[in-house]
Design an enzyme around this catalytic site. Sequence first.
Site, PDB file in Angstrom:
ATOM      1  N   HIS A 215      -6.525   8.688   0.319  1.00  0.00           N
ATOM      2  CA  HIS A 215      -5.305   7.905   0.504  1.00  0.00           C
ATOM      3  C   HIS A 215      -5.365   7.200   1.853  1.00  0.00           C
ATOM      4  CE1 HIS A 215      -1.269   6.978  -0.843  1.00  0.00           C
ATOM      5  NE2 HIS A 215      -0.845   7.146   0.387  1.00  0.00           N
TER       6      HIS A 215
ATOM      7  N   TYR B 150      -2.176  -0.962  -3.747  1.00  0.00           N
ATOM      8  CA  TYR B 150      -3.106   0.078  -3.333  1.00  0.00           C
ATOM      9  C   TYR B 150      -2.425   1.439  -3.313  1.00  0.00           C
ATOM     10  CZ  TYR B 150      -5.756  -3.980  -1.903  1.00  0.00           C
ATOM     11  OH  TYR B 150      -6.433  -5.170  -1.926  1.00  0.00           O
TER      12      TYR B 150
ATOM     13  N   ALA C 283       0.841  -1.195   0.000  1.00  0.00           N
ATOM     14  CA  ALA C 283       0.000   0.000   0.000  1.00  0.00           C
ATOM     15  C   ALA C 283       0.877   1.247   0.000  1.00  0.00           C
ATOM     16  CB  ALA C 283      -0.913   0.011   1.219  1.00  0.00           C
ATOM     17  N   SER C 284       0.485   2.256  -0.784  1.00  0.00           N
ATOM     18  CA  SER C 284       1.177   3.542  -0.857  1.00  0.00           C
ATOM     19  C   SER C 284       2.643   3.326  -1.244  1.00  0.00           C
ATOM     20  CB  SER C 284       1.002   4.277   0.478  1.00  0.00           C
ATOM     21  OG  SER C 284       1.396   5.612   0.358  1.00  0.00           O
ATOM     22  N   SER C 285       3.613   3.652  -0.381  1.00  0.00           N
ATOM     23  CA  SER C 285       5.014   3.368  -0.711  1.00  0.00           C
ATOM     24  C   SER C 285       5.194   1.884  -1.034  1.00  0.00           C
ATOM     25  CB  SER C 285       5.905   3.754   0.473  1.00  0.00           C
ATOM     26  OG  SER C 285       7.244   3.427   0.228  1.00  0.00           O
TER      27      SER C 285
END
Length: 293
Positions: free
Chosen positions: A278, A161, A137-139
Amino acid sequence: MPSISTVTITLLAALSSVGNAALSRVTDFGSNPTKLEMNIWVPSKLATKPAIILALHTCGGTGEAYSSMTKYGTSADQKGFIVIFPTTKKDSNCWEVNTTKGLSREAGGDNQGLANMIKYTIQKYDADASKVFVTGASSGCMMTNVMMATYPDLFAAASCYSGVAAGCLAGSPGASPGSADPTCANGKVIKSAEEWTRTAKAMYPGYNGTYPRLATWHGVADNLVFYPNFGEQLKQWSGLLGVSFTRNETNKPQSGYTKMIYGDGTKLVGYSAAGVGHIVPVHPTDDLAWFGL
Ligand SMILES: *[C@@H]1O[C@H](CO)[C@@H](O)[C@H](O)[C@H]1NC(C)=O
Ligand SMILES: *[C@@H]1O[C@H](CO)[C@@H](O)[C@H](O)[C@H]1NC(C)=O
Ligand SMILES: *[C@@H]1O[C@H](CO)[C@@H](O)[C@H](O)[C@H]1NC(C)=O
């Protein structure tokens, strides 16, 4: 007789300790050029030739926290697969998705340490090398794209994600919200499918095998890693996987989400989440279905 709240607290403590019981630290998994931590979830009843999921945390996260957040371990206990929950402690615990070494193969980046965790796990548990998956997720989603581009031979499929295409942060002075060049996260790095494909292929020159299948999720209202990054990822992987957009299915897998199908939907799908910021909440059931677990 203990009060209800004492019972509740004891029960919660017991549940969380059960939840973490299978997560342990491995220190001898091979070359680890960027000093990552390897945490592994090995269920007590392991399947024969188990599958492996590499699950990558967000900036500021840890493997332990991502394990609690995603609950992949609970499914692992039921189905007998292994989950690796690594941690990076550099640059606000963000993955190395900006450097030349981190965007190359066997060049001393985070990706090399992560690849070695997988190779160690395949060896040690006689795992099925054709059932290795990566998610984040994200990074962790940015790093998922990088793992798929730099080690495509290791992975059968990926889900992720709220991230960016592989190479979006190339050359940025950092990889965290505080240290990075904001152009990429702001959704301003726009390339054609052909350009993104070249960017990814340059990370493993000469590779002539297939690339992993991808299901990628993004919130339309994301104001940290802006929504155009979703379209850029889809361009990159449509090029690498040789599939183009076919059709949308609205309200899949839930109201407000649109499933965007590429080709016949077995290699590439996007989930566009209206009104979601986010990050898009992890959908473990959909991930496991996509992986075929
Ligand atoms: C990438 O980010 C790291 C910190 O995570 C930094 O040390 C490095 O200088 C950055 N940029 C490049 C181009 O390597
Ligand atoms: C490309 O294919 C050839 C022939 O199958 C193989 O020998 C070679 O190792 C492959 N290159 C890479 C980088 O996988
Ligand atoms: C498919 O869905 C996406 C996300 O909602 C939207 O941007 C796109 O225009 C849709 N495409 C078609 C052909 O309906």
